[in-house]
Design a protein around this motif. Structure first.
Motif, mmCIF file in Angstrom:
data_model
loop_
_atom_site.group_PDB
_atom_site.id
_atom_site.type_symbol
_atom_site.label_atom_id
_atom_site.label_comp_id
_atom_site.label_asym_id
_atom_site.label_seq_id
_atom_site.Cartn_x
_atom_site.Cartn_y
_atom_site.Cartn_z
ATOM 1 N N PRO A 129 49.346 -37.470 -68.239
ATOM 2 C CA PRO A 129 48.488 -37.910 -67.137
ATOM 3 C C PRO A 129 49.395 -38.415 -66.017
ATOM 4 O O PRO A 129 50.631 -38.439 -66.171
ATOM 5 C CB PRO A 129 47.693 -39.058 -67.766
ATOM 6 C CG PRO A 129 48.633 -39.619 -68.783
ATOM 7 C CD PRO A 129 49.409 -38.454 -69.324
ATOM 8 N N PRO A 130 48.853 -38.828 -64.866
ATOM 9 C CA PRO A 130 49.710 -39.329 -63.793
ATOM 10 C C PRO A 130 50.649 -40.424 -64.287
ATOM 11 O O PRO A 130 50.236 -41.405 -64.901
ATOM 12 C CB PRO A 130 48.698 -39.859 -62.767
ATOM 13 C CG PRO A 130 47.496 -38.999 -62.973
ATOM 14 C CD PRO A 130 47.434 -38.775 -64.455
ATOM 15 N N GLU A 139 59.297 -37.272 -58.822
ATOM 16 C CA GLU A 139 57.925 -37.366 -58.333
ATOM 17 C C GLU A 139 57.345 -38.767 -58.509
ATOM 18 O O GLU A 139 57.603 -39.434 -59.515
ATOM 19 C CB GLU A 139 57.039 -36.349 -59.068
ATOM 20 C CG GLU A 139 57.440 -34.903 -58.815
ATOM 21 C CD GLU A 139 56.536 -33.915 -59.530
ATOM 22 O OE1 GLU A 139 55.368 -34.282 -59.808
ATOM 23 O OE2 GLU A 139 56.999 -32.793 -59.819
ATOM 24 N N ASP A 140 56.553 -39.193 -57.522
ATOM 25 C CA ASP A 140 55.914 -40.512 -57.580
ATOM 26 C C ASP A 140 54.658 -40.499 -58.440
ATOM 27 O O ASP A 140 54.184 -41.561 -58.875
ATOM 28 C CB ASP A 140 55.538 -40.983 -56.171
ATOM 29 C CG ASP A 140 56.764 -41.268 -55.334
ATOM 30 O OD1 ASP A 140 57.820 -41.600 -55.909
ATOM 31 O OD2 ASP A 140 56.682 -41.143 -54.094
ATOM 32 N N ARG A 141 54.105 -39.323 -58.643
ATOM 33 C CA ARG A 141 52.889 -39.184 -59.463
ATOM 34 C C ARG A 141 53.034 -37.897 -60.262
ATOM 35 O O ARG A 141 52.573 -36.831 -59.852
ATOM 36 C CB ARG A 141 51.648 -39.152 -58.563
ATOM 37 C CG ARG A 141 50.321 -39.162 -59.321
ATOM 38 C CD ARG A 141 49.145 -39.136 -58.337
ATOM 39 N NE ARG A 141 47.869 -39.051 -59.023
ATOM 40 C CZ ARG A 141 47.189 -40.086 -59.481
ATOM 41 N NH1 ARG A 141 47.676 -41.308 -59.310
ATOM 42 N NH2 ARG A 141 46.029 -39.920 -60.095
#
Length: 297
Positions: free
Chosen positions: A164-165, A151-153
């Protein structure tokens, strides 16, 4: 079916004459093996009774460092941890290490075999883990590693971690991520694999069950493997997960006979690892590997 070897099952002792995994992997590839798997233990509590099959926690080399060395010194050999004890690890650190190994070695040469130990409570607790919550921690860690790899975030909130992100890179060369296998026999382990992982690492005593473990109604390793494979797919289907194939990767105990290859292949194994006898030098390892290759390849 791919044929490989597992590191010497015996305790290498102290001082540690544990043979260089890089040399083991080089020789294994030279004589024709496809796969090497390497176990994990860290420190030995000296006054704690531990569970079989270990009678004193073995003093092994680090399996991730060993895997990196073995993969760097070979071209086609596959390497797995068998198994890395996840309750003693931090998922972000393992995610970074595994992604690095995967990128350096090339796609689909490294496989992350995980387990929860259990031979020693102190070994887990002294490295910061919870013995009682070892499986909960392991499955949360798997979710985190898969998220970081894909995942990118990435965000996460669980029992042990609150992210958190976040972004991790570089990512593994293998897509969508380095395959994750679990060791164990229980239905709970098979359900975890069916719902979240890519493969299973059972241990058998040749064609027989090992350590008194096995699924109800099975009295041979072959039948047990077939039963486990059926359950993996049932658990995946019940979870709404579409998986056409789970890797089934059998490790054999040292006393196992070598005439079991066809039986495990017919039962559906993808890989079979014969355990090396105890060796204390590269020369001894070469002799044993050549002898074993002559019998099973």
């Amino acid at each position: 079916m791919k044929i490989g070897i597992s590191r010497p099952y015996a305790d290498p002792g102290h001082p540690i004459p544990d043979v260089d995994m890089g040399a083991i992997c080089q020789i294994a590839e030279e004589v024709g093996f496809d796969w090497v798997t390497y176990g994990h233990h860290t420190i030995r509590p000296l006054e704690e009774a531990v569970k079989p099959p270990h009678f004193g926690v073995p003093l092994y080399l680090d399996p991730l460092i060993g895997a990196a060395r073995g993969l760097a010194l070979t071209k086609t050999l596959e390497v797995s941890t068998g198994v890395l004890i996840m309750p003693m690890q931090h998922p972000v650190v393992v995610a970074k290490q595994v992604a690095t190994i995967d990128r350096y070695s090339g796609a689909e040469r490294f496989f992350l075999g995980l387990g929860t130990g259990g031979a020693s409570r102190l070994e887990i607790e002294l490295t910061g883990g919870s013995f009682e919550r070892r499986w909960a921690y392991t499955m949360e860690s798997i979710a985190i590693m898969k998220g970081l790899w894909t995942e990118d975030r990435f965000t996460f909130k669980g029992e042990f971690f609150d992210f958190p992100p976040t972004l991790l890179g570089p990512r593994p060369a293998t897509q969508p991520h380095t395959p994750i296998w679990l060791g164990g026999f229980s239905d709970a382990v098979l359900q975890r694999i069916g719902e979240h992982c890519n493969g299973w690492l059972p241990v058998y005593a040749g064609a027989k069950l090992a350590f008194g473990a096995g699924h109800a109604g099975t009295d041979s390793a072959y039948d047990d493997l077939k039963a486990g494979r059926r359950k993996l797919h049932r658990f995946a289907e019940e979870a709404g997960r579409e998986v056409s194939h789970f890797d089934i990767n059998v490790i054999l105990t040292p006393e196992s006979a070598t005439d079991v290859v066809r039986g495990f292949e017919d039962a559906g194994a993808d890989r079979l690892a014969f355990t090396l006898p105890e060796v204390t030098s590269v020369e001894e390892a070469r002799a044993e590997l050549e002898k074993l290759a002559g019998r099973v390849l």
